[in-house]
Each structure stands twice: as C-alpha cells, then as structure tokens.
Motif scaffolding. Structure first.
Motif, PDB file in Angstrom:
ATOM      1  N   THR A  48      77.371  41.582 155.800  1.00 51.87           N
ATOM      2  CA  THR A  48      78.402  41.169 156.761  1.00 51.87           C
ATOM      3  C   THR A  48      77.789  40.299 157.862  1.00 51.87           C
ATOM      4  N   ILE A  49      78.656  39.648 158.606  1.00 46.03           N
ATOM      5  CA  ILE A  49      78.196  38.849 159.754  1.00 46.03           C
ATOM      6  C   ILE A  49      77.465  39.748 160.761  1.00 46.03           C
ATOM      7  N   ALA A  50      78.005  40.955 160.955  1.00 40.19           N
ATOM      8  CA  ALA A  50      77.357  41.883 161.897  1.00 40.19           C
ATOM      9  C   ALA A  50      75.949  42.228 161.416  1.00 40.19           C
ATOM     10  N   GLN A  51      75.796  42.417 160.106  1.00 38.32           N
ATOM     11  CA  GLN A  51      74.453  42.707 159.578  1.00 38.32           C
ATOM     12  C   GLN A  51      73.536  41.499 159.744  1.00 38.32           C
ATOM     13  N   TRP A  52      74.062  40.307 159.493  1.00 44.40           N
ATOM     14  CA  TRP A  52      73.248  39.100 159.715  1.00 44.40           C
ATOM     15  C   TRP A  52      72.758  39.060 161.163  1.00 44.40           C
ATOM     16  N   ARG A  53      73.662  39.387 162.091  1.00 41.87           N
ATOM     17  CA  ARG A  53      73.288  39.376 163.510  1.00 41.87           C
ATOM     18  C   ARG A  53      72.138  40.340 163.773  1.00 41.87           C
ATOM     19  N   ARG A  54      72.237  41.541 163.194  1.00 37.67           N
ATOM     20  CA  ARG A  54      71.185  42.543 163.418  1.00 37.67           C
ATOM     21  C   ARG A  54      69.876  42.096 162.778  1.00 37.67           C
ATOM     22  N   LEU A  55      69.973  41.496 161.605  1.00 36.40           N
ATOM     23  CA  LEU A  55      68.760  41.013 160.952  1.00 36.40           C
ATOM     24  C   LEU A  55      68.090  39.919 161.784  1.00 36.40           C
ATOM     25  N   LEU A  56      68.927  39.058 162.375  1.00 35.66           N
ATOM     26  CA  LEU A  56      68.373  37.988 163.215  1.00 35.66           C
ATOM     27  C   LEU A  56      67.721  38.566 164.474  1.00 35.66           C
ATOM     28  N   ALA A  57      68.243  39.702 164.929  1.00 36.61           N
ATOM     29  CA  ALA A  57      67.675  40.328 166.138  1.00 36.61           C
ATOM     30  C   ALA A  57      66.321  40.965 165.842  1.00 36.61           C
ATOM     31  N   GLY A  58      66.086  41.354 164.575  1.00 39.50           N
ATOM     32  CA  GLY A  58      64.860  42.096 164.267  1.00 39.50           C
ATOM     33  C   GLY A  58      63.864  41.358 163.408  1.00 39.50           C
ATOM     34  N   SER A  59      64.168  40.136 163.025  1.00 35.44           N
ATOM     35  CA  SER A  59      63.235  39.393 162.188  1.00 35.44           C
ATOM     36  C   SER A  59      63.333  37.913 162.538  1.00 35.44           C
ATOM     37  N   ARG A  60      62.608  37.079 161.848  1.00 40.60           N
ATOM     38  CA  ARG A  60      62.620  35.647 162.141  1.00 40.60           C
ATOM     39  C   ARG A  60      63.216  34.889 160.970  1.00 40.60           C
ATOM     40  N   MET A  61      64.047  33.920 161.270  1.00 37.11           N
ATOM     41  CA  MET A  61      64.728  33.144 160.233  1.00 37.11           C
ATOM     42  C   MET A  61      64.167  31.722 160.216  1.00 37.11           C
ATOM     43  N   LEU A  62      63.444  31.422 159.157  1.00 36.10           N
ATOM     44  CA  LEU A  62      62.849  30.093 158.998  1.00 36.10           C
ATOM     45  C   LEU A  62      63.742  29.291 158.059  1.00 36.10           C
ATOM     46  N   THR A  63      64.072  28.095 158.450  1.00 29.00           N
ATOM     47  CA  THR A  63      65.042  27.321 157.669  1.00 29.00           C
ATOM     48  C   THR A  63      64.506  25.952 157.268  1.00 29.00           C
ATOM     49  N   ALA A  64      65.169  25.395 156.267  1.00 29.64           N
ATOM     50  CA  ALA A  64      64.923  24.013 155.834  1.00 29.64           C
ATOM     51  C   ALA A  64      66.266  23.299 155.825  1.00 29.64           C
ATOM     52  N   ARG A  65      66.300  22.119 156.430  1.00 30.05           N
ATOM     53  CA  ARG A  65      67.541  21.342 156.470  1.00 30.05           C
ATOM     54  C   ARG A  65      67.286  19.916 156.026  1.00 30.05           C
ATOM     55  N   LEU A  66      68.249  19.422 155.273  1.00 30.85           N
ATOM     56  CA  LEU A  66      68.238  18.022 154.879  1.00 30.85           C
ATOM     57  C   LEU A  66      68.686  17.226 156.096  1.00 30.85           C
TER      58      LEU A  66
END
Ligand SMILES: CC(C)(COP(=O)(O)OP(=O)(O)OC[C@H]1O[C@@H](n2cnc3c(N)ncnc32)[C@H](O)[C@@H]1OP(=O)(O)O)[C@@H](O)C(=O)NCCC(=O)NCCS
Length: 166
Positions: A48-66
């Motif tokens: 869920t979006i709420a879970q994504w939020r919690r994951l973002l609070a406790g870990s780091r999100m590395l991304t690749a964008r075109l």
C-alpha cells in the motif's frame, strides 16, 4: 569522498541518458507504486501507499530516471531499496528495472551504488532474498546461503573491498 563521487555517473543508453539519484526524501510513494505495479513486481503487488511511506522512512530509495535532454526529472526506469542496521547487516530490496530498459546496466549501477552507499555504515554483510534473479548477483560477490523457499545471498564486506566495490 564527495557525494558526487558516490552517485553513479549518468548512463548513456539508446533511449537516452539515465541519471541516478537518492530519492528517499522526495519521491512520491504513489509514483513508486505505479512503477512497481506497471512492471508486475509480484512481491509488491499488495503493497500500500502507507507501507511505501514507512519503507521510505526506514530505508533508502535509489532510483534511475531517463532524463529528457535539458530537463530535470524524467521517467522512472529503475529502483533499488537499501536497508541497514548499521552494525551487522545491510539488505537490498526491490531491485527492479523497467522491462524496456533491461540489459543496459541500470540494475548493476544501482546495486553497486547501494553496496558502497555511506548510509549503510559499518556492517559485516550485505544480504538479499530472490526467487528468480539469483544468477544476477554472483557478479557482485553474493553467494547462495541456506534458506527454506528462497535463495538467501550475502557478501562479506571484505569480499566487496577485494572487488573494489567498497
Ligand atoms: C534482475 C533485473 C533487476 C536486472 O536489471 P537490468 O537493469 O536488466 O540488469 P543489468 O543491465 O545491470 O545487467 C544485465 C545482466 O543481468 C543479467 N540478468 C538480468 N536479469 C536476470 C535474472 N533474472 N537472472 C539472471 N541474470 C539476469 C542479464 O542476463 C545481463 O547479463 P550480462 O551482463 O552477462 O549480459 C531485471 O531483470 C528486473 O527488474 N527483473 C524483474 C524484477 C526482479 O526479478 N528483480 C530482482 C529481485 S531480487
């Protein structure tokens, strides 16, 4: 070591330049959910979006964008989430590249960045769980370890140092 040195260099691809960023604090969780759903990533199907939020609070999100030429932002084409207890173990999660951009080195760049990311701190191992992509990880030093229904893989920090990855 400067931050610029730690972020992977933009990757030229036939579709354009792919830029890497640590978007932990500024990515919209709805965009992550749409990306993972569009790529049919089975283990996030119920997230869920709420879970994504919690994951973002406790870990780091590395991304690749075109990156469209001359502009900022751009389409999300890859992601890797990084977690650490900062003492014993760090873990890679949610390693995904969009189907139309696979085989161009995006996941490799994200994984290698995660392995040297300073936020991890002083840990002894990196681990990950994978059902389908185990053959992707030995190139970074990961080896299978015992597990019930998934291959548990890890690499010692000493091995990463031997490979020049940390
Ligand atoms: C696995 C995945 C992240 C690789 O992303 P990518 O950006 O295409 O990877 P790279 O371009 O950096 O590396 C490509 C190499 O990985 C190999 N590879 C890609 N997917 C693989 C898989 N599922 N199993 C084994 N090897 C794989 C390719 O054959 C290629 O090998 P080569 O360099 O010897 O030619 C991507 O295929 C993906 O998103 N898969 C679906 C989600 C998934 O299974 N993620 C892994 C979760 S643990």
């Amino acid at each position: 070591m400067t931050r610029d040195f730690l972020v992977p260099e933009p990757l030229p691809t036939p579709q354009g330049l792919v830029a890497f960023a640590d978007e932990t604090w500024n990515i919209d969780p709805r965009e992550l959910q749409i990306f993972f759903q569009a790529e049919d990533v089975y283990w996030t199907a119920e997230r869920t979006i709420a879970q994504w939020r919690r994951l973002l609070a406790g870990s780091r999100m590395l991304t690749a964008r075109l990156v469209p030429e001359g502009t900022m932002g751009g389409r999300l084409v890859g992601a890797t989430r990084l977690w650490s207890d900062h003492a014993y173990e760090a873990k890679l999660y949610d390693v995904v590249t969009s189907r139309d951009m696979m085989g161009l080195g995006i996941a490799s760049a994200l994984v290698q960045w995660a392995l040297r990311h300073p936020w991890v701190g002083d840990v002894q191992h990196f681990v990950l769980d994978t059902r389908d992509a185990a053959p992707f990880y030995p190139r970074f030093g990961f080896q299978p370890a015992a597990g019930p229904d998934a291959v548990h893989m890890r690499v010692a920090v000493g091995e990463l140092q031997r490979r020049g990855l940390r």
